[in-house]
Design a protein around this motif. Structure first.
Motif, PDB file in Angstrom:
ATOM      1  N   SER A  84       0.737  -1.201   0.097  1.00  0.00           N
ATOM      2  CA  SER A  84      -0.205   0.147  -0.163  1.00  0.00           C
ATOM      3  C   SER A  84       0.799   1.159   0.072  1.00  0.00           C
ATOM      4  N   PRO A  85       0.378   2.371  -0.503  1.00  0.00           N
ATOM      5  CA  PRO A  85       1.216   3.638  -0.577  1.00  0.00           C
ATOM      6  C   PRO A  85       1.346   4.014   0.983  1.00  0.00           C
ATOM      7  N   GLN A  86       2.487   5.029   1.124  1.00  0.00           N
ATOM      8  CA  GLN A  86       2.754   5.549   2.327  1.00  0.00           C
ATOM      9  C   GLN A  86       2.381   6.985   2.389  1.00  0.00           C
ATOM     10  N   ARG A  87       1.717   7.444   3.364  1.00  0.00           N
ATOM     11  CA  ARG A  87       1.349   8.829   3.475  1.00  0.00           C
ATOM     12  C   ARG A  87       2.617   9.669   3.244  1.00  0.00           C
ATOM     13  N   GLY A  88       2.341  10.778   2.194  1.00  0.00           N
ATOM     14  CA  GLY A  88       3.452  11.339   2.069  1.00  0.00           C
ATOM     15  C   GLY A  88       4.567  10.893   1.186  1.00  0.00           C
ATOM     16  N   GLU A  89       5.088  10.053   1.463  1.00  0.00           N
ATOM     17  CA  GLU A  89       6.463   9.335   0.835  1.00  0.00           C
ATOM     18  C   GLU A  89       5.547   9.075  -0.591  1.00  0.00           C
ATOM     19  N   THR A  90       4.638   8.062  -0.598  1.00  0.00           N
ATOM     20  CA  THR A  90       4.198   7.489  -1.865  1.00  0.00           C
ATOM     21  C   THR A  90       2.778   7.679  -1.964  1.00  0.00           C
ATOM     22  N   ASP A  91       2.300   8.758  -1.518  1.00  0.00           N
ATOM     23  CA  ASP A  91       0.549   9.014  -1.803  1.00  0.00           C
ATOM     24  C   ASP A  91       0.334   8.629  -3.432  1.00  0.00           C
ATOM     25  N   ASP A  92      -0.890   8.167  -3.507  1.00  0.00           N
ATOM     26  CA  ASP A  92      -1.257   7.702  -4.925  1.00  0.00           C
ATOM     27  C   ASP A  92      -0.216   7.036  -5.675  1.00  0.00           C
ATOM     28  N   PHE A  93       0.647   6.215  -5.510  1.00  0.00           N
ATOM     29  CA  PHE A  93       1.640   5.632  -6.137  1.00  0.00           C
ATOM     30  C   PHE A  93       0.762   4.179  -6.624  1.00  0.00           C
ATOM     31  N   ALA A  94       0.983   4.004  -8.107  1.00  0.00           N
ATOM     32  CA  ALA A  94       0.636   2.657  -8.563  1.00  0.00           C
ATOM     33  C   ALA A  94       1.889   1.838  -8.437  1.00  0.00           C
ATOM     34  N   ALA A  95       1.770   0.515  -8.772  1.00  0.00           N
ATOM     35  CA  ALA A  95       2.746  -0.202  -8.606  1.00  0.00           C
ATOM     36  C   ALA A  95       3.856   0.021  -9.426  1.00  0.00           C
ATOM     37  N   HIS A  96       3.741   0.309 -10.576  1.00  0.00           N
ATOM     38  CA  HIS A  96       4.794   0.616 -11.405  1.00  0.00           C
ATOM     39  C   HIS A  96       5.671   2.080 -11.294  1.00  0.00           C
ATOM     40  N   THR A  97       4.977   2.777 -10.416  1.00  0.00           N
ATOM     41  CA  THR A  97       5.691   4.173  -9.905  1.00  0.00           C
ATOM     42  C   THR A  97       6.764   4.048  -9.066  1.00  0.00           C
ATOM     43  N   TYR A  98       6.746   2.809  -8.290  1.00  0.00           N
ATOM     44  CA  TYR A  98       7.979   2.585  -7.486  1.00  0.00           C
ATOM     45  C   TYR A  98       9.169   2.287  -8.379  1.00  0.00           C
ATOM     46  N   ALA A 131      14.446   3.961 -11.011  1.00  0.00           N
ATOM     47  CA  ALA A 131      15.137   4.116 -12.258  1.00  0.00           C
ATOM     48  C   ALA A 131      15.553   5.428 -12.235  1.00  0.00           C
ATOM     49  N   ALA A 132      14.667   6.479 -11.705  1.00  0.00           N
ATOM     50  CA  ALA A 132      15.415   7.865 -11.762  1.00  0.00           C
ATOM     51  C   ALA A 132      16.452   8.008 -11.012  1.00  0.00           C
ATOM     52  N   HIS A 133      16.513   7.534  -9.820  1.00  0.00           N
ATOM     53  CA  HIS A 133      17.349   7.636  -8.593  1.00  0.00           C
ATOM     54  C   HIS A 133      18.678   6.749  -8.862  1.00  0.00           C
ATOM     55  N   ALA A 134      18.494   5.579  -9.831  1.00  0.00           N
ATOM     56  CA  ALA A 134      19.487   4.778  -9.994  1.00  0.00           C
ATOM     57  C   ALA A 134      19.622   4.108 -11.512  1.00  0.00           C
ATOM     58  N   GLU A 169       9.760  -4.759 -17.512  1.00  0.00           N
ATOM     59  CA  GLU A 169      10.805  -5.172 -18.670  1.00  0.00           C
ATOM     60  C   GLU A 169      11.358  -3.934 -19.064  1.00  0.00           C
ATOM     61  N   LYS A 170      11.261  -2.792 -18.736  1.00  0.00           N
ATOM     62  CA  LYS A 170      12.220  -1.569 -19.102  1.00  0.00           C
ATOM     63  C   LYS A 170      13.432  -1.664 -18.130  1.00  0.00           C
ATOM     64  N   LEU A 171      13.257  -2.318 -17.168  1.00  0.00           N
ATOM     65  CA  LEU A 171      14.383  -2.401 -16.099  1.00  0.00           C
ATOM     66  C   LEU A 171      15.208  -3.890 -16.478  1.00  0.00           C
ATOM     67  N   GLY A 172      14.636  -4.444 -17.493  1.00  0.00           N
ATOM     68  CA  GLY A 172      15.445  -5.946 -17.673  1.00  0.00           C
ATOM     69  C   GLY A 172      15.005  -7.150 -17.176  1.00  0.00           C
ATOM     70  N   GLY A 173      13.773  -6.953 -16.383  1.00  0.00           N
ATOM     71  CA  GLY A 173      13.443  -8.135 -15.506  1.00  0.00           C
ATOM     72  C   GLY A 173      12.194  -8.558 -15.916  1.00  0.00           C
ATOM     73  N   ARG A 174      11.565  -9.621 -15.000  1.00  0.00           N
ATOM     74  CA  ARG A 174      10.084 -10.294 -15.315  1.00  0.00           C
ATOM     75  C   ARG A 174       9.406 -10.062 -13.954  1.00  0.00           C
ATOM     76  N   LEU A 175       8.368 -10.138 -14.231  1.00  0.00           N
ATOM     77  CA  LEU A 175       7.289 -10.096 -13.059  1.00  0.00           C
ATOM     78  C   LEU A 175       6.915 -11.102 -12.418  1.00  0.00           C
ATOM     79  N   VAL A 176       6.700 -11.257 -11.174  1.00  0.00           N
ATOM     80  CA  VAL A 176       6.347 -12.471 -10.422  1.00  0.00           C
ATOM     81  C   VAL A 176       5.179 -11.983  -9.528  1.00  0.00           C
TER      82      VAL A 176
END
Length: 329
Positions: A246-260, A265-268, A294-301
């Motif tokens: 679930s999102p965390q208030r302030g830090e990740t409000d309204d984040f969808a799964a892909h937003t994380y 990717a933006a920081h690294a 897939e943009k990060l080179g991986g697979r989803l589980v």
């Protein structure tokens, strides 16, 4: 047979097979969740923990004694305690907080024990190793840096009247509890020294696990310590991201799964990911998340890893089963 061999056999590593060497990154309750699961999967787990906490007992000890904040390190050690009577007892002891009207109020027993060993030994890693031995911890706990750090966040909309204004907020507690939306973070000092033992663990690992946890204040800081970030990019280990429930208030409000993943990717931008683990019950758009992975080179589980009571926390047994399947796929 040694105790280590017994543990390997109990975990399913018989006939001399080596358990996977796993490094878990994070801090606080998120890292506690991943470690509680990982110790069920392997006997070779190392936690690399953020050292930026400036609140509560940790913040008081940090300010008074100039030490690394011990709280997230203590929680990691508690998570690695076994399920026997010894493990349960010591986990409860080091997590116990004093309640009083005096100076000890709010201090965790484990924080005081860790700091006492640091003062006696003059070595933060040795002190943590001694506490780990006392607790019978099923793994090792290391700080990500040898100096205490501050997190600085760029936050949008701290003042609701000016929703697009960006404000600089300093301190882990302030960043985690901000009213606005965190856009990015940096560290002070901006080029902190990485723990040599943490670098060694990352370079020798088979798997590195990011998350779950407070994204901006527990997970991403590891990627802002230059030597540690380089080790995480260049290690031969495969990399897993375990997403929050679930999102965390302030830090990740309204984040969808892909937003994380976009923020990661933006920081690294050089970091490649092999697997992203998400709970199938909370992902609203699996196709969009899969494209981000897939943009990060991986697979989803996708797996059922959430607690059955409906609270936004991971079930350690379910998370362990998901990790075990990933490690042996």
């Amino acid at each position: 047979m040694s105790g280590y061999e017994d543990a390997n056999a109990d975990a399913g590593y018989a006939d001399g097979a080596l358990p996977p060497r796993v490094v878990a990154l994070g801090g606080g309750h998120g890292l506690y969740a991943s470690l509680s699961a990982l110790r069920r999967v392997t006997t070779d787990v190392t936690a690399v923990v953020t050292v930026a906490d400036d609140g509560g007992s940790s913040g008081r000890l940090r300010r008074e004694l100039g030490v690394l904040p011990p709280g997230d390190l203590r929680m990691a050690l508690a998570a690695l305690c076994g399920d026997d009577e010894w493990g349960h007892t010591w986990s409860e002891v080091i997590q116990h907080r004093f309640r009083s009207e005096g100076e000890l109020h709010g201090h965790a027993v484990g924080n005081l024990l860790i700091v006492a060993l640091w003062e006696l030994l003059g070595d933060s890693v040795a002190g943590l190793d001694w506490v780990g031995q006392l607790l019978g911890a099923h793994g090792r706990v290391l700080p990500m840096s040898s100096v205490p750090l501050d997190i600085v966040a760029e936050v949008e909309g701290v003042d609701p009247a000016r929703p697009h204004e960006v404000t600089t907020v300093r301190g882990q507690v302030a960043c985690a509890s901000t009213r606005g939306r965190v856009r990015s973070i940096s560290l002070v000092p901006d080029t902190p020294p990485a723990s040599p033992q943490a670098l060694k663990a990352v370079r020798e690992a088979d798997w590195v696990v990011f998350g779950p946890g407070s994204w901006f204040t527990s997970v991403l800081p590891h990627l802002l310590v230059p030597d540690l970030a380089e080790a995480l990019v260049s290690t031969r280990a495969r990399r897993v991201v375990a997403l929050n429930l679930s999102p965390q208030r302030g830090e990740t409000d309204d984040f969808a799964a892909h937003t994380y993943l976009e923020v990661l990717a933006a920081h690294a931008p050089r970091l490649r990911i092999d697997v992203v683990l998400a709970d199938r019950g909370v992902v609203e758009d699996p196709a969009e998340l899969s494209r981000a992975v897939e943009k990060l080179g991986g697979r989803l589980v996708l797996a059922d890893v959430a607690a059955a009571d409906g609270t936004p926390r991971h079930d350690p047994d379910l998370l362990a089963a998901a990790f075990d399947e990933i490690f042996h796929a």
